[in-house]
Design a protein around this motif. Structure first.
Motif, PDB file in Angstrom:
ATOM      1  N   ASP A  79      19.297  -8.962   1.572  1.00  0.00           N
ATOM      2  CA  ASP A  79      20.479  -8.550   1.253  1.00  0.00           C
ATOM      3  C   ASP A  79      21.040  -7.260   1.882  1.00  0.00           C
ATOM      4  O   ASP A  79      20.551  -6.077   1.255  1.00  0.00           O
ATOM      5  N   ARG A 165      30.166  -5.735  -5.638  1.00  0.00           N
ATOM      6  CA  ARG A 165      29.521  -7.206  -5.715  1.00  0.00           C
ATOM      7  C   ARG A 165      28.565  -7.446  -4.453  1.00  0.00           C
ATOM      8  O   ARG A 165      28.709  -7.237  -3.312  1.00  0.00           O
ATOM      9  N   GLN A 167      26.720 -10.360  -2.811  1.00  0.00           N
ATOM     10  CA  GLN A 167      26.853 -11.698  -2.638  1.00  0.00           C
ATOM     11  C   GLN A 167      25.411 -12.446  -2.721  1.00  0.00           C
ATOM     12  O   GLN A 167      25.157 -13.476  -3.076  1.00  0.00           O
ATOM     13  N   ARG A 168      24.606 -11.904  -1.531  1.00  0.00           N
ATOM     14  CA  ARG A 168      23.342 -12.592  -1.392  1.00  0.00           C
ATOM     15  C   ARG A 168      22.338 -12.569  -2.628  1.00  0.00           C
ATOM     16  O   ARG A 168      21.546 -13.359  -3.194  1.00  0.00           O
ATOM     17  N   SER A 169      22.650 -11.482  -3.539  1.00  0.00           N
ATOM     18  CA  SER A 169      21.853 -11.175  -4.655  1.00  0.00           C
ATOM     19  C   SER A 169      22.561 -11.870  -5.735  1.00  0.00           C
ATOM     20  O   SER A 169      21.922 -11.845  -7.049  1.00  0.00           O
ATOM     21  N   LYS A 170      23.785 -12.293  -5.884  1.00  0.00           N
ATOM     22  CA  LYS A 170      24.467 -12.992  -6.865  1.00  0.00           C
ATOM     23  C   LYS A 170      24.600 -11.818  -8.100  1.00  0.00           C
ATOM     24  O   LYS A 170      24.212 -12.157  -8.985  1.00  0.00           O
ATOM     25  N   LEU A 171      25.050 -10.602  -7.777  1.00  0.00           N
ATOM     26  CA  LEU A 171      25.042  -9.680  -8.768  1.00  0.00           C
ATOM     27  C   LEU A 171      26.164  -8.862  -8.234  1.00  0.00           C
ATOM     28  O   LEU A 171      26.917  -8.677  -7.353  1.00  0.00           O
ATOM     29  N   TYR A 172      26.853  -8.239  -9.682  1.00  0.00           N
ATOM     30  CA  TYR A 172      28.038  -7.406  -9.686  1.00  0.00           C
ATOM     31  C   TYR A 172      27.548  -6.220 -10.484  1.00  0.00           C
ATOM     32  O   TYR A 172      27.632  -6.345 -11.818  1.00  0.00           O
TER      33      TYR A 172
END
Lengths: 307, 260
Positions: A79, A165, A167-172
């Motif tokens: 990420d 945000r 994206q690769r870690s799917k985190l916000y």
């Protein structure tokens, strides 16, 4: 065969250093750890000045994290956004860490402070690993599998501002925790010459709640730059990077890592972990022994570096 | 062991120089005079460096002694390395752990000091003469009235002696013939770079008859010199080079082994 080290200003056995690099490389291949936390204390125990051991250790970490990162990058496990954020805190941490080493070297407390910090970290990691591997071993024998899955609850971390945000870690999440974690890892890199994987991996998993898949790749990616910056900062402030020493360690490390990665596929995890735990505790005990045993001479002499 | 071969060549050279000097009868009106030469004028610290030996040759012109073993003359050889600052620290025990406590720093201390002689210094001449000629090393020459033993000073000399950087050998000079003598000195791996001055004194009956001096340079050579110079003159470039080499060896490692 003895080889003279231009910065450490001492002569060492090339095979001892190469063997040390290979052994630590083997372990890093085996466990996927950087190995910096073993290189620096081993160098100190073989008579390399503490500042040189730290700076050269950081330099060697660059090599091992580069080859690991390429593999992770090709699998799409980095990420970059998170890595860069960690890095931004890490550079500041490394800069401060190097200044701390500089101050400690001037006041003559460097050997003791670095030894004590290593004793603290190595003992805690060693004990944690030992306990964990014993637990796993017992559980496997008893057959009673305990599930300790974390729930996906929101923690206080998610209440912080400056959200980004990933994206690769799917985190916000907020940018603040990664910067702080990066800063602490940079500080450790500057003072101890380590990559800091043992701090950043649990922090990413438990604090940031990053998916396990991207954790190792992202950690390796930011370690390249943090240890790279640490190396340059040490070269500039402390004149402490010994390229000859680092190069022998790197060659050994690269070869050892390959054998380690192969061996890791054949050996059982908990046994390996117990072995590493005992090794780490052994190094720690040796450092404790050196700190506590009565010195041969009640005085030491030291020639400060003049740049 | 290249240095041994070189030493031998220099030994032959030195011997022939001394021999020609002797046959030319360069006698001064005052009587005897002393001259010296060394086996090496330059010592290189290369990647195979693990200490070096300096062999010092000297000759007494117009020697009045009958045989090398007659003890007619006393010779003192003093080798002084470049100056450095040294900090001496006392180790103190804090809660079971030994840390560095009180310290004292000494400015402009010789990094190396060797005193070789034909017999113990006190048998050669009086203390005042030894002091006047700086034959015996004293870290604080101007603070010595009245002399008080200082543990930090004693530790400095003791530790430097243990490291082979302060050498005192009352049997280190040996007459080979009635006029030719030789002394050999071992420099440990940790010697500092710079100019080493060599002084040689000729005594008879406590009286200084003649003296001579020479210089040997110790410096890093080859890759050791390039890296050392770069590390101190251009630390940014050196640091970046270190990182580049590390990154490159990581990549090479990956290409050879990590592709699977």
């Amino acid at each position: 065969m003895q080889i003279y080290l231009p910065i450490a200003e001492t002569s060492v056995n090339i095979f001892t250093i190469f063997g040390m690099g290979t052994a630590v490389g083997f372990l890093s291949g085996l466990f996927g750890v950087g190995g910096g936390f073993l290189i620096t204390p081993l160098l100190m125990l073989s008579g390399i000045p503490a500042a040189v051991a730290v700076a050269t250790g950081a330099n060697q970490v660059v090599a091992s994290s580069v080859s690991g990162s390429i593999t992770q990058w090709r699998r799409g496990n980095i990420d970059f956004k998170m890595g860069t954020l960690l890095l931004s805190g890490g550079i500041i941490g490394a800069l401060i860490g190097v200044q701390i080493v500089n101050y400690l070297a001037e006041t003559g407390q460097i050997e003791i402070v670095i030894s004590l910090l290593y004793v603290f970290f190595l003992s805690s990691i060693g004990l944690l690993m030992l306990v964990e591997s014993v637990q796993v071993w017992r559980r496997n024998r008893g057959g009673a599998a305990r599930s300790a899955r974390r729930s996906g609850q929101h923690s206080w971390i998610h209440g912080l501002p400056l959200k980004l945000r990933f994206q690769r870690s799917k985190l916000y999440i907020s940018a603040i925790p990664p910067i702080i974690i990066g800063f602490l890892v940079g500080l450790l890199s500057g003072i101890l010459g380590i990559g800091g994987g043992f701090i950043i991996l649990p922090a990413m998993i438990y604090l940031l709640r990053m998916p396990t898949k991207v954790v190792i790749g992202t950690s390796l990616f930011q370690v390249i730059f943090i240890s790279g910056f640490t190396t340059v900062f040490h070269a500039v402030s402390n004149y402490a990077v010994d390229l000859i020493l680092a190069f022998i360690l790197m060659v050994g490390g690269v070869i050892g890592a390959q054998f380690g990665a192969n061996a890791g596929q054949k050996l059982r995890g908990e046994q390996l972990r117990a072995f590493l735990a005992i090794l780490v505790l052994g190094v720690s005990l040796r450092l404790i022994y050196d700190l506590m045993s009565t010195p041969l001479d009640p005085f030491v002499i030291h020639v400060p570096i003049t740049g | 062991m290249k240095q041994t071969a070189l030493q031998f060549v220099r030994f032959i050279l030195a011997t022939s120089i001394i021999y020609s000097a002797l046959t030319h009868e360069r006698a001064s009106a005052q009587g005897e005079s002393v001259e010296l030469d060394t086996s090496l004028r330059e010592i290189s610290i290369g990647s195979d460096f693990s200490g070096a030996d300096i062999v010092i040759f000297g000759a007494v012109d117009d020697s009045k002694q009958q045989s090398p073993g007659s003890n007619y003359y006393d010779i003192v050889v003093v080798v002084r390395g470049p100056s450095e600052k040294v900090i001496t620290r006392r180790k103190e025990n804090y809660f079971g752990i030994w840390a560095n406590g009180e310290s004292r720093s000494f400015e402009k201390i010789p990094s190396f000091y060797g005193v070789l002689s034909t017999s113990p210094l006190e048998d050669i001449t009086n203390a005042a003469a030894l002091r006047r000629l700086y034959i015996e090393f004293d870290p604080t020459p101007f603070e010595r009235e009245p002399p008080t033993p200082d543990p930090f000073e004693e530790a400095l000399i003791r530790l430097k002696t243990q490291q082979g950087l302060y050498v005192k050998n009352p049997e280190g000079v040996e007459f080979l013939s009635k006029s030719l003598f030789r002394a050999s000195l071992e420099l440990p791996t940790s010697v500092a770079q710079g100019y080493y001055s060599i002084r040689i004194y000729l005594f008879h009956d406590g009286e200084l008859l003649s003296w001579d001096k020479s210089i040997v340079e110790v410096k890093k050579a080859g890759i050791e010199r390039i890296l050392y110079t770069m590390a101190f003159d251009d630390p940014y470039a050196y640091g970046l080079l270190a990182v580049a080499i590390a990154a490159l060896s990581g990549m090479v490692g990956w290409t050879i082994f990590g592709r699977s």
